[in-house]
Design a protein around this motif. Structure first.
Motif, PDB file in Angstrom:
ATOM      1  N   TYR A   1       0.790  -1.060   0.009  1.00  0.00           N
ATOM      2  CA  TYR A   1       0.148   0.123   0.135  1.00  0.00           C
ATOM      3  C   TYR A   1       0.746   1.145  -0.083  1.00  0.00           C
ATOM      4  N   LEU A   2       2.021   1.292   0.755  1.00  0.00           N
ATOM      5  CA  LEU A   2       2.840   2.571   0.804  1.00  0.00           C
ATOM      6  C   LEU A   2       3.648   2.614  -0.427  1.00  0.00           C
ATOM      7  N   ASP A   3       4.135   1.239  -0.973  1.00  0.00           N
ATOM      8  CA  ASP A   3       4.988   1.135  -2.162  1.00  0.00           C
ATOM      9  C   ASP A   3       4.076   1.883  -3.310  1.00  0.00           C
ATOM     10  N   ASN A   4       2.895   1.921  -3.260  1.00  0.00           N
ATOM     11  CA  ASN A   4       1.915   2.495  -4.288  1.00  0.00           C
ATOM     12  C   ASN A   4       1.544   3.657  -3.902  1.00  0.00           C
ATOM     13  N   ASN A   5       2.148   4.282  -3.198  1.00  0.00           N
ATOM     14  CA  ASN A   5       1.771   5.700  -2.967  1.00  0.00           C
ATOM     15  C   ASN A   5       0.266   5.975  -2.338  1.00  0.00           C
ATOM     16  N   ARG A   6      -0.201   4.869  -1.580  1.00  0.00           N
ATOM     17  CA  ARG A   6      -1.252   4.884  -0.683  1.00  0.00           C
ATOM     18  C   ARG A   6      -2.523   4.677  -1.760  1.00  0.00           C
ATOM     19  N   ASN A   7      -2.297   4.096  -2.721  1.00  0.00           N
ATOM     20  CA  ASN A   7      -3.250   3.938  -3.869  1.00  0.00           C
ATOM     21  C   ASN A   7      -3.905   2.377  -3.729  1.00  0.00           C
ATOM     22  N   VAL A   8      -5.148   2.585  -3.197  1.00  0.00           N
ATOM     23  CA  VAL A   8      -5.800   1.359  -2.850  1.00  0.00           C
ATOM     24  C   VAL A   8      -5.851   0.343  -4.323  1.00  0.00           C
ATOM     25  N   THR A   9      -6.234   0.899  -5.344  1.00  0.00           N
ATOM     26  CA  THR A   9      -6.523   0.252  -6.672  1.00  0.00           C
ATOM     27  C   THR A   9      -5.130  -0.594  -7.206  1.00  0.00           C
ATOM     28  N   LEU A  10      -4.139   0.090  -6.953  1.00  0.00           N
ATOM     29  CA  LEU A  10      -2.747  -0.391  -7.467  1.00  0.00           C
ATOM     30  C   LEU A  10      -2.234  -1.409  -6.284  1.00  0.00           C
ATOM     31  N   ALA A  11      -2.586  -1.078  -5.156  1.00  0.00           N
ATOM     32  CA  ALA A  11      -2.239  -2.058  -4.042  1.00  0.00           C
ATOM     33  C   ALA A  11      -2.938  -3.193  -4.201  1.00  0.00           C
ATOM     34  N   SER A  12      -4.190  -3.334  -4.523  1.00  0.00           N
ATOM     35  CA  SER A  12      -5.026  -4.521  -4.477  1.00  0.00           C
ATOM     36  C   SER A  12      -4.565  -5.352  -5.727  1.00  0.00           C
ATOM     37  N   LYS A  13      -4.249  -4.608  -6.935  1.00  0.00           N
ATOM     38  CA  LYS A  13      -4.019  -5.453  -8.185  1.00  0.00           C
ATOM     39  C   LYS A  13      -2.435  -5.948  -7.922  1.00  0.00           C
ATOM     40  N   ASN A  14      -1.626  -5.553  -7.048  1.00  0.00           N
ATOM     41  CA  ASN A  14      -0.239  -6.080  -6.911  1.00  0.00           C
ATOM     42  C   ASN A  14      -0.516  -7.138  -6.087  1.00  0.00           C
ATOM     43  N   LEU A  15      -1.445  -7.028  -5.028  1.00  0.00           N
ATOM     44  CA  LEU A  15      -1.720  -7.923  -3.981  1.00  0.00           C
ATOM     45  C   LEU A  15      -2.387  -9.205  -4.629  1.00  0.00           C
ATOM     46  N   ASN A  16      -2.865  -8.965  -5.776  1.00  0.00           N
ATOM     47  CA  ASN A  16      -3.923  -9.926  -6.458  1.00  0.00           C
ATOM     48  C   ASN A  16      -4.968 -10.082  -5.524  1.00  0.00           C
ATOM     49  N   ILE A  17      -5.504  -9.334  -4.934  1.00  0.00           N
ATOM     50  CA  ILE A  17      -6.706  -9.369  -4.223  1.00  0.00           C
ATOM     51  C   ILE A  17      -7.927  -8.639  -4.511  1.00  0.00           C
ATOM     52  N   HIS A  18      -9.102  -8.641  -4.182  1.00  0.00           N
ATOM     53  CA  HIS A  18     -10.197  -7.771  -4.402  1.00  0.00           C
ATOM     54  C   HIS A  18     -10.178  -6.632  -3.617  1.00  0.00           C
ATOM     55  N   CYS A  19     -10.458  -5.409  -3.934  1.00  0.00           N
ATOM     56  CA  CYS A  19     -10.505  -4.244  -3.193  1.00  0.00           C
ATOM     57  C   CYS A  19     -11.117  -4.379  -1.727  1.00  0.00           C
ATOM     58  N   SER A  20     -12.204  -5.109  -1.726  1.00  0.00           N
ATOM     59  CA  SER A  20     -12.938  -5.303  -0.408  1.00  0.00           C
ATOM     60  C   SER A  20     -12.103  -6.220   0.568  1.00  0.00           C
ATOM     61  N   THR A  21     -11.215  -7.100  -0.019  1.00  0.00           N
ATOM     62  CA  THR A  21     -10.413  -7.782   0.751  1.00  0.00           C
ATOM     63  C   THR A  21      -9.120  -6.922   1.191  1.00  0.00           C
ATOM     64  N   PHE A  22      -8.741  -6.083   0.409  1.00  0.00           N
ATOM     65  CA  PHE A  22      -7.806  -4.988   0.859  1.00  0.00           C
ATOM     66  C   PHE A  22      -8.212  -4.216   1.993  1.00  0.00           C
ATOM     67  N   PHE A  23      -9.643  -3.578   1.966  1.00  0.00           N
ATOM     68  CA  PHE A  23      -9.885  -2.657   2.937  1.00  0.00           C
ATOM     69  C   PHE A  23     -10.296  -3.673   4.264  1.00  0.00           C
ATOM     70  N   TYR A  24     -10.505  -4.750   4.072  1.00  0.00           N
ATOM     71  CA  TYR A  24     -11.024  -5.711   5.258  1.00  0.00           C
ATOM     72  C   TYR A  24      -9.372  -5.851   6.038  1.00  0.00           C
ATOM     73  N   ARG A  25      -8.368  -5.996   5.362  1.00  0.00           N
ATOM     74  CA  ARG A  25      -6.985  -5.978   6.051  1.00  0.00           C
ATOM     75  C   ARG A  25      -6.830  -4.697   6.423  1.00  0.00           C
ATOM     76  N   TYR A  26      -7.020  -3.556   5.856  1.00  0.00           N
ATOM     77  CA  TYR A  26      -6.501  -2.195   5.860  1.00  0.00           C
ATOM     78  C   TYR A  26      -7.040  -1.854   7.573  1.00  0.00           C
ATOM     79  N   HIS A  27      -8.582  -2.099   7.663  1.00  0.00           N
ATOM     80  CA  HIS A  27      -9.247  -1.696   8.845  1.00  0.00           C
ATOM     81  C   HIS A  27      -8.766  -2.556   9.864  1.00  0.00           C
TER      82      HIS A  27
END
Length: 511
Positions: A453-479
């Motif tokens: 997330y920090l490597d991608n300048n706090r961009n949720v879409t790019l972070a989710s893509k690089n992690l190969n996960i859905h945005c909702s999964t990312f936000f679950y981990r984020y929170h």
């Protein structure tokens, strides 16, 4: 020479002897003589007689009448006994000779202050009289001095980094036998009999026990005179330790020796440290912080440091589970709690009021878990204060977490060894270390999620893509990260510190 009261006490302890009559107990007696007619009386001589010469019309404190039955109407000092005057004379002379020899021994021990100027040499002089091994221990059970015989004794002693300590089992046994309590409460030496015969005596400075003497019955059996010699040794060592500043030169608190060992890296065995810390009223919990409060002593002499002692006592009352010492012109506090928040807001308010009231400042380290790294976190708190002063930042509390980048700038200016560097891994933010621990325990990927997330300048879409996960999964981990670390990931200051810590981790991994 001996005091009259001492001589009379010796006689009265003999069978079938009773002392009566008035006398001055503090009269110093140099010799003993038979009383004769027309003798010119000396105030420092004890005169023995069976009858009062007619020419002596007034009472004298230093005339002892030997009688079979005491006369209550007679004002003179009397000893009621069946022994002859010659027998009493012989007993007193023998006693005074023993007292004289004891006085010479005491004088030799006192003289070692100027002739030896070394604690171990003083112990060797005393050992020549006691003929038994002598140890000097500080209040953390570290051996700070020993006589020649004591150097050969290895049982009940363990060594760490060339420092000798009593075995924990021995300390626990001493506590169980109430021996430690007696050392702290007694102002004189005493015999202690358990599985071994020992003499103990506290060494006191300003009525505080800063160390103690332990004598082991090894070569000969103890006698009562040994207690007198030990008392003299204790008084001599008290003066020597003040003169050489061998004790912790601040509060005299028992605990400060433990913290000093950690600050000086004297011990590198975690289990042993944990066992040792059980000897004092301090619980080593999961999380630790160090606080450094600069305080310049007005007096180097321990007896005048009342202000320093009061400050230390007050801070201990604020933090409760806390140990302290005075080191490098600063009050050092170690605080330990199970909670992640070692320094909660309610405590912080009280501490700020204390600093404001006493015109003091404090530097605070990162939270850490490994007590063996105490010295590194001491450096953090100390450097924080220096950096705040250099940057001309006003305030009372200064946290190292706010000064990491300034510390790195600072060390770049010193390419030689003029600055003591902090180990790189201790610069990692404690919440990042906590996240690493959570991932390890739960086999999760929270740290990786944060890093991407920090490597991608706090961009949720790019972070989710690089992690190969859905945005909702990312936000679950984020929170989940926010909840576990009790922070907001929208806080730019926290994220800056996290980014720096993650770069340190990446650098360490590449090495």
């Amino acid at each position: 020479m001996a005091k009259l009261i001492t001589i009379l006490g010796f006689l009265e302890n003999k069978p079938n002897m009773k002392i009566s009559g008035t006398h001055n107990p503090d009269t110093i007696i140099d010799e003993v003589l038979f009383l004769k007619e027309n003798i010119e009386l000396s105030p420092s001589t004890l005169y023995l007689t069976t009858t009062i010469p007619k020419s002596l019309l007034i009472n004298k404190n230093n005339i002892l009448i030997i009688v079979n039955k005491a006369n209550e109407d007679l004002l003179f000092l009397q000893i009621e006994t069946t022994n002859s005057i010659e027998k009493i004379y012989k007993l007193i002379c023998e006693f005074m000779f023993i007292e004289y020899k004891l006085c010479v021994k005491k004088l030799q021990i006192y003289n070692s202050l100027s002739s030896c100027n070394d604690i171990n040499k003083t112990l060797n002089i005393c050992e020549s009289y006691l003929n038994n091994p002598i140890f000097i221990l500080d209040t953390s059970y570290r051996i700070i001095g020993r006589s020649i015989f004591a150097n050969s004794i290895k049982s009940s002693i363990e060594t760490y980094n060339d420092q000798a300590y009593l075995l924990i089992d021995t300390v626990n046994l001493m506590k169980k036998d109430k021996c430690i309590d007696n050392i702290y409460s007694s102002s004189t030496s005493f015999f202690h009999f358990s599985d071994k015969s020992l003499i103990f005596c506290g060494i006191r400075i300003n009525n505080i026990t800063v160390a103690y003497i332990c004598i082991l019955q090894e070569n000969r059996e103890f006698i009562e005179e040994d207690l007198e010699i030990t008392n003299t040794l204790s008084q001599t060592l008290s003066i020597q330790m003040q003169k050489d500043n061998l004790f912790i030169n601040s509060s005299g608190l028992e605990e400060e020796y433990y913290l000093m060992d950690l600050l000086k890296n004297s011990i590198n065995n975690l289990n042993y440290i944990e066992e040792r810390l059980k000897n004092i009223d301090f619980k080593l919990n999961k999380n630790i912080i160090l606080i450094v409060i600069p305080f310049h002593q007005t007096y180097q002499d321990y007896r005048h440091n009342f202000g320093l002692k009061q400050l230390i006592v007050t801070t201990k009352n604020i933090f409760n589970n806390c140990i302290s010492t005075y080191y490098e012109d600063s009050i050092i506090l170690m605080i330990s709690k199970e909670d992640d928040e070692v320094f909660p807001e309610n405590t912080k308010t009280r501490f700020i009021d204390f600093l404001k009231l006493n015109n003091l400042k404090a530097g605070i380290s990162f939270t850490f878990q490994n007590v063996l790294e105490t010295i590194e976190f001491y450096k953090q708190a100390a450097y924080t204060l220096k950096l705040a002063e250099h940057l001309k930042i006003e305030g009372l509390l200064f946290y190292f977490k706010d000064y990491i980048e300034y510390y790195l700038f600072h060390i770049l200016q010193f390419t030689d060894n003029s600055i003591e560097k902090i180990k790189l891994h201790t610069l990692i933010h404690p919440l990042i270390n906590k996240l690493i621990g959570i991932d390890k325990k739960n086999n999760s990927l929270l740290l990786q999620t944060l890093m991407i997330y920090l490597d991608n300048n706090r961009n949720v879409t790019l972070a989710s893509k690089n992690l190969n996960i859905h945005c909702s999964t990312f936000f679950y981990r984020y929170h989940k990260i926010e909840k576990l670390l009790e922070i907001s990931l929208s806080n730019s200051d926290i994220l800056f510190n996290f980014e720096l810590s993650l770069k340190i981790l990446r650098y360490q991994k590449s090495n």
